[in-house]
Design a protein around this motif. Structure first.
Motif, PDB file in Angstrom:
ATOM      1  N   UNK A 160       0.748  -2.635  -0.708  1.00 52.24           N
ATOM      2  CA  UNK A 160       0.669  -2.675   0.751  1.00 52.24           C
ATOM      3  C   UNK A 160      -0.377  -1.711   1.307  1.00 52.24           C
ATOM      4  N   UNK A 161      -1.198  -1.112   0.443  1.00 56.93           N
ATOM      5  CA  UNK A 161      -2.102  -0.063   0.886  1.00 56.93           C
ATOM      6  C   UNK A 161      -3.366  -0.611   1.569  1.00 56.93           C
ATOM      7  N   UNK A 162      -3.859  -1.770   1.140  1.00 52.96           N
ATOM      8  CA  UNK A 162      -5.045  -2.408   1.712  1.00 52.96           C
ATOM      9  C   UNK A 162      -6.257  -1.471   1.729  1.00 52.96           C
ATOM     10  N   UNK A 163      -6.555  -0.894   0.571  1.00 54.36           N
ATOM     11  CA  UNK A 163      -7.814  -0.163   0.441  1.00 54.36           C
ATOM     12  C   UNK A 163      -8.953  -1.138   0.720  1.00 54.36           C
ATOM     13  N   UNK A 164      -9.999  -0.650   1.350  1.00 52.87           N
ATOM     14  CA  UNK A 164     -11.050  -1.537   1.863  1.00 52.87           C
ATOM     15  C   UNK A 164     -11.810  -2.278   0.774  1.00 52.87           C
ATOM     16  N   UNK A 165     -11.751  -1.774  -0.472  1.00 53.04           N
ATOM     17  CA  UNK A 165     -12.517  -2.357  -1.570  1.00 53.04           C
ATOM     18  C   UNK A 165     -11.686  -3.261  -2.468  1.00 53.04           C
ATOM     19  N   UNK A 166     -10.386  -3.376  -2.230  1.00 52.98           N
ATOM     20  CA  UNK A 166      -9.470  -3.911  -3.250  1.00 52.98           C
ATOM     21  C   UNK A 166      -8.899  -5.266  -2.869  1.00 52.98           C
ATOM     22  N   UNK A 167      -8.802  -6.162  -3.868  1.00 53.74           N
ATOM     23  CA  UNK A 167      -8.269  -7.508  -3.640  1.00 53.74           C
ATOM     24  C   UNK A 167      -6.790  -7.623  -3.986  1.00 53.74           C
ATOM     25  N   UNK A 168      -6.194  -6.575  -4.556  1.00 49.49           N
ATOM     26  CA  UNK A 168      -4.825  -6.691  -5.064  1.00 49.49           C
ATOM     27  C   UNK A 168      -3.830  -7.178  -4.008  1.00 49.49           C
ATOM     28  N   UNK A 169      -3.849  -6.665  -2.768  1.00 48.48           N
ATOM     29  CA  UNK A 169      -2.875  -7.184  -1.797  1.00 48.48           C
ATOM     30  C   UNK A 169      -2.998  -8.683  -1.556  1.00 48.48           C
ATOM     31  N   UNK A 170      -4.192  -9.238  -1.792  1.00 49.90           N
ATOM     32  CA  UNK A 170      -4.413 -10.663  -1.553  1.00 49.90           C
ATOM     33  C   UNK A 170      -4.083 -11.511  -2.779  1.00 49.90           C
ATOM     34  N   UNK A 171      -4.231 -10.931  -3.972  1.00 48.17           N
ATOM     35  CA  UNK A 171      -3.981 -11.716  -5.190  1.00 48.17           C
ATOM     36  C   UNK A 171      -2.588 -11.481  -5.773  1.00 48.17           C
ATOM     37  N   UNK A 172      -2.029 -10.299  -5.548  1.00 46.40           N
ATOM     38  CA  UNK A 172      -0.684 -10.000  -6.069  1.00 46.40           C
ATOM     39  C   UNK A 172       0.377  -9.964  -4.981  1.00 46.40           C
ATOM     40  N   UNK A 173      -0.057  -9.926  -3.727  1.00 44.62           N
ATOM     41  CA  UNK A 173       0.898  -9.973  -2.632  1.00 44.62           C
ATOM     42  C   UNK A 173       1.448  -8.612  -2.247  1.00 44.62           C
ATOM     43  N   UNK A 174       2.462  -8.649  -1.368  1.00 45.62           N
ATOM     44  CA  UNK A 174       3.096  -7.432  -0.880  1.00 45.62           C
ATOM     45  C   UNK A 174       3.887  -6.759  -1.997  1.00 45.62           C
ATOM     46  N   UNK A 175       4.180  -5.477  -1.800  1.00 43.11           N
ATOM     47  CA  UNK A 175       4.917  -4.718  -2.813  1.00 43.11           C
ATOM     48  C   UNK A 175       6.331  -5.270  -2.988  1.00 43.11           C
ATOM     49  N   UNK A 176       6.673  -5.518  -4.236  1.00 41.72           N
ATOM     50  CA  UNK A 176       8.011  -5.975  -4.606  1.00 41.72           C
ATOM     51  C   UNK A 176       8.459  -5.152  -5.800  1.00 41.72           C
ATOM     52  N   UNK A 177       9.669  -4.614  -5.739  1.00 41.27           N
ATOM     53  CA  UNK A 177      10.201  -3.797  -6.829  1.00 41.27           C
ATOM     54  C   UNK A 177      11.397  -4.492  -7.465  1.00 41.27           C
ATOM     55  N   UNK A 178      11.469  -4.431  -8.778  1.00 38.23           N
ATOM     56  CA  UNK A 178      12.557  -5.088  -9.511  1.00 38.23           C
ATOM     57  C   UNK A 178      13.835  -4.247  -9.431  1.00 38.23           C
ATOM     58  N   UNK A 179      14.996  -4.871  -9.442  1.00 39.21           N
ATOM     59  CA  UNK A 179      16.257  -4.130  -9.357  1.00 39.21           C
ATOM     60  C   UNK A 179      16.451  -3.190 -10.551  1.00 39.21           C
ATOM     61  N   UNK A 180      17.093  -2.070 -10.291  1.00 37.42           N
ATOM     62  CA  UNK A 180      17.301  -1.051 -11.316  1.00 37.42           C
ATOM     63  C   UNK A 180      18.068  -1.603 -12.508  1.00 37.42           C
ATOM     64  N   UNK A 181      19.151  -2.318 -12.266  1.00 34.46           N
ATOM     65  CA  UNK A 181      20.009  -2.786 -13.359  1.00 34.46           C
ATOM     66  C   UNK A 181      19.245  -3.654 -14.347  1.00 34.46           C
ATOM     67  N   UNK A 182      18.365  -4.503 -13.841  1.00 36.20           N
ATOM     68  CA  UNK A 182      17.598  -5.387 -14.730  1.00 36.20           C
ATOM     69  C   UNK A 182      16.599  -4.581 -15.551  1.00 36.20           C
ATOM     70  N   UNK A 183      16.000  -3.576 -14.932  1.00 40.11           N
ATOM     71  CA  UNK A 183      15.033  -2.752 -15.667  1.00 40.11           C
ATOM     72  C   UNK A 183      15.726  -1.942 -16.754  1.00 40.11           C
ATOM     73  N   UNK A 184      16.881  -1.375 -16.451  1.00 43.31           N
ATOM     74  CA  UNK A 184      17.611  -0.611 -17.462  1.00 43.31           C
ATOM     75  C   UNK A 184      18.048  -1.516 -18.611  1.00 43.31           C
ATOM     76  N   UNK A 185      18.478  -2.733 -18.279  1.00 42.42           N
ATOM     77  CA  UNK A 185      18.888  -3.669 -19.329  1.00 42.42           C
ATOM     78  C   UNK A 185      17.708  -4.060 -20.212  1.00 42.42           C
ATOM     79  N   UNK A 186      16.554  -4.324 -19.601  1.00 41.71           N
ATOM     80  CA  UNK A 186      15.378  -4.691 -20.388  1.00 41.71           C
ATOM     81  C   UNK A 186      14.913  -3.522 -21.238  1.00 41.71           C
TER      82      UNK A 186
END
Length: 441
Positions: A160-186
């Motif tokens: 969500x930072x939208x640095x002026x040089x970067x395409x990531x917000x446009x190609x990867x989208x808004x920030x999304x974080x995975x749930x804790x329980x799934x990360x601990x299980x993985x």
């Protein structure tokens, strides 16, 4: 169900760019494994070629089309060969890829690769560059046995930072974080399969805000929970933004023995004027004070960073401010690039500096970084570090692994095996690696 009696189809994946793409390629291979595909290192014997692209590096689209051009002969020889383009260039270019390169069968963005099994079964050309409502991680198969003691684990995507040089917000989208329980299980599952070191990945990983017990967790709390997993010896994370290094995360570097003394913290420039033009929302002084706080809790930490030289409007004084910051911090490593415009980003509308100016600045910056990198490596000689063996070396009885500080280390250790975490005394430094001798147990 997969018909295991049938001759397996072979999948060749070429991965461009960052660690997140390495992770994504592994998951895409596992997903296509449900359709009977097994990976191959030989492109010419593949039944499917998948190019997993990155849009960060210069001329990313041109490199993709060049690689696709080289596949024309293979497609002619094997008309049933499926060719797919995945990743951030796929997201940015979409159907344009099919228009320019009719040999391509499918185009899939980084948020949709869980749909690959359906896409390879579809009739005709397929493009899927949506940002689906469902979480792709919910639809991916359980990870199979791994080949080594280290693994990547994506915890967060988008920015969500939208640095002026970067395409990531446009190609990867808004920030999304995975749930804790799934990360601990993985993570527990990875450890049960022999993994001893996990690197947490995210486009803005220290902006992690996943749902856990009691509400939203930050990255520091997640790291503390992961550190409690028996058998997980090492933790790392990348890539971070200075504005999201909160007090708890700084403290974690002093509190958690499993959190290795290495931090990649991009600053991009040492000029406040250029940082403002980049929309970085921090100053050079803020960055320097942050480094002081981190070193106060972990004095032996090795720091690396990213730098862009030749950003539109960068003056000689701006560049010298960047060099001054590098001298002040003392980096053990860095990634540095000449600015190149990314279509659709705000900076792309600004006039670029003459190429010869950017070239000269990049050479000067890289020379300074190289000097600091060599000094950091030389300072390791005589020190005792942990080394996690990842593979045999080129010499008889030699093993290669990574130190706590992420240096490549070679050790003559004939009785050792991949996955051993051993104490090593560093005896010598060469251009890109260290040599050491194993300490007595």
């Amino acid at each position: 169900m997969t018909d295991h009696s049938a001759t397996p189809k072979k999948l060749f994946i070429k991965t461009y760019g960052c660690q997140m793409n390495v992770y994504d390629s592994e998951r895409m291979a596992e997903t296509l494994g449900t359709k009977g595909y097994v990976t191959t290192e030989v492109q010419d014997e593949a039944d499917m070629v998948l190019l997993n692209t990155c849009h960060i590096r210069e001329k990313a689209s041109e490199k993709l089309y060049s690689d696709l051009g080289r596949l024309k002969a293979l497609k002619t020889a094997k008309p049933d060969l499926k060719i797919g383009v995945a990743g951030c260039v796929a997201q940015a270019e979409g159907a344009e890829i099919l228009r320019r390169m009719p040999l391509v069968d499918l185009v899939v963005g980084p948020q949709s690769y869980h749909r690959l099994p359906e896409m390879v079964e579809a009739k005709g050309k397929v493009v899927d560059t949506e940002f689906p409502a469902e979480d792709k991680f919910d639809h991916l198969p359980i990870r199979r046995a791994l080949r080594g003691p280290t693994a990547f684990l994506t915890v967060q995507e988008g920015c969500d930072k939208f640095c002026a040089f970067c395409v990531v917000p446009y190609t990867r989208g808004a920030e999304v974080s995975r749930p804790v329980a799934r990360l601990l299980a993985e993570a527990r599952d990875l450890v049960s399969r022999g993994v001893k070191e996990i690197t947490l990945l995210g486009q803005n990983v220290n902006g992690y805000h996943g749902e856990g017990a009691g509400g939203s967790w930050g990255l520091a709390r997640l790291l503390r929970a992961l550190a409690d997993i028996d058998g997980l010896e090492r933790l790392r994370y990348t890539t971070s933004h200075p504005n999201d290094m909160d007090d708890d995360l700084v403290a974690a570097h002093g509190d958690l023995p499993q959190l290795m003394p290495y931090l990649h913290l991009p600053v991009q420039s040492g000029s406040d004027r250029i940082l403002k033009a980049m929309n970085r929302k921090h100053t050079a002084e803020h960055y320097l004070r942050l480094i002081e706080r981190i070193r106060a809790v972990r004095p032996d930490i090795l720091l690396s960073s990213d730098f862009i030289v030749g950003f539109p409007g960068e003056s000689d004084r701006d560049f010298e401010d960047t060099m001054d910051l590098i001298r002040s911090v003392g980096f053990g490593a860095a990634f540095s690039f000449k600015y190149s415009a990314r279509p659709g980003t705000p900076a792309a509308e600004k006039p670029e500096l003459p190429a010869e100016v950017s070239d000269a600045r990049l050479q000067a910056l890289q020379a300074l970084i190289t000097t600091q990198q060599r000094a950091a490596q030389e300072a390791m000689v005589g020190r005792e570090v942990g080394v996690l063996y990842e593979k045999p070396g080129r010499l008889d009885g030699q093993m290669m692994g990574k130190s706590d500080h992420l240096h490549a280390v070679h050790v003559i250790d004939p009785t050792a095996k991949v996955g051993d975490l051993v104490g090593v005394r560093i005896t010598a430094s060469s251009t890109n690696s260290l040599a050491g001798e194993r300490l007595d147990s």
